[in-house]
Design an enzyme around this catalytic site. Sequence first.
Site, PDB file in Angstrom:
ATOM      1  N   GLU A   1      40.423  35.686  45.065  1.00 54.20           N
ATOM      2  CA  GLU A   1      41.033  35.881  45.963  1.00 54.20           C
ATOM      3  C   GLU A   1      41.297  38.009  45.813  1.00 54.20           C
ATOM      4  OE1 GLU A   1      41.449  31.775  44.203  1.00 54.20           O
ATOM      5  OE2 GLU A   1      42.253  33.829  43.346  1.00 54.20           O
TER       6      GLU A   1
ATOM      7  N   ARG B   1      32.422  32.229  33.418  1.00 56.20           N
ATOM      8  CA  ARG B   1      33.544  32.362  34.674  1.00 56.20           C
ATOM      9  C   ARG B   1      34.760  33.591  34.006  1.00 56.20           C
ATOM     10  NH1 ARG B   1      35.298  33.611  40.204  1.00 56.20           N
ATOM     11  NH2 ARG B   1      37.605  33.103  39.767  1.00 56.20           N
TER      12      ARG B   1
END
Length: 432
Positions: free
Chosen positions: A65, A278
């Site tokens: 984001e 990740r």
Amino acid sequence: MTMPSAAPWFYRVLLTLIVPLALLRLWWRGRKQPGYRQHIAERFGFINVPAGGPIIWLHAVSVGETRAAEPLVHALLEHYPSHRVLLTHMTPTGRATSTALYRDPRVLIGYVPYDLTGAVDRFLAHVQPRLGLLMETEIWPNLILRSRAHQMPVLLINARLSARSARRYARFDRLIRPVLSALTAVGAQTAEDAERLSALGATSVSVTGNLKFDVRIDPTLQALGQEWRAQLQAHQAHRPIWLAASTREGEEALILAAHRILCAAPPEPHPLLVLVPRHPQRFNDAANLVMHEGFRLTRRSEVFPNAETDVWLGDSMGEMVAYYSMVDVAVIGGSLLPFGGQNLIEAAACGIPLIVGPHTYNFSAAALAAEQSGAATRVEAVTPETLATAVNTLLSNQLLRHEAQAAAARFVHAETGATDKLLALIAQYHRP
């Protein structure tokens, strides 16, 4: 209907009871990521904001984001030169990403408070933002309702809501509907997202597109990736390189099994796998798995790969563009097993042919558009054999790679423009 000024009592009681567990979780995760044990007071609304101009508050929960918000942050600073932008996050990696991205003193960085009434009130009283912008799916009842009570417009932007999440939210309709109704406006990524949010109670919903398509590719990182590739090719010309990007737990085993198949097949030289988990707390686990499987490993943090290296572990933060820029093919992690996928737009913007698995529900519209455009290949039934076949098809066919690269450029270009649409939406509710 009278708008509630706070979440229902049972939600507030439950959250209060959970706080000790949340603090324990911060301490536990802080073993591997010390950032979780820092700035704890900010999570309770005690945030230091230096004196200055008016503030636009933008909440981006973590790395994805935060990167998506970058073009909007720059546009806000340009369009509102007397304002500052406060970026809040939930994770240390999100906070670190903001710190790396922005050098402008008008950008302030902190943690969002827990969704406790007192913490949210304290945060709003200290910051006194003129406008609140919540990225994607950050639907926190007290945060939204107390913002409304403080007479601050709050917008849900770049909003997305999968069919799966919509069904989950619908089970708590009495809690969620007043919260979504309290949003001043919503800028949704797609018409499907807008329809789902409206059905759950959101009003003033418009389709503004996906900010991730407006991503700015850092030319310095691109140059770094190209330099890495040149160094590798200097030692072993024409060695193919493939990337497993943002992998999640359980996916590395599939990827390494596929890599074994690729390395067993002619011709020489065998491909190099660049493996980038990740989450940074999993770097060591991934390294141990690589060595346990008998591959020769080097780590980005230690040494540059050579002709003997089978797997290069990307154990660094903020260099994904460099990894994309050095490889021939990228497999998008989080999509091989049911994690919902990761953002593939940045990879496409780097001009890399993409491979995705069946689990892309978090980015369904972008993944489908990439597949339909020819920028991405989807592997529906993921096994080491099917994954190896998909990778090898692209590695061994230069014409096919070039076609996928051209398709990636068209795919990204066709979807740009969300930043301008969001600026127009923001201007309706914020007049300096």
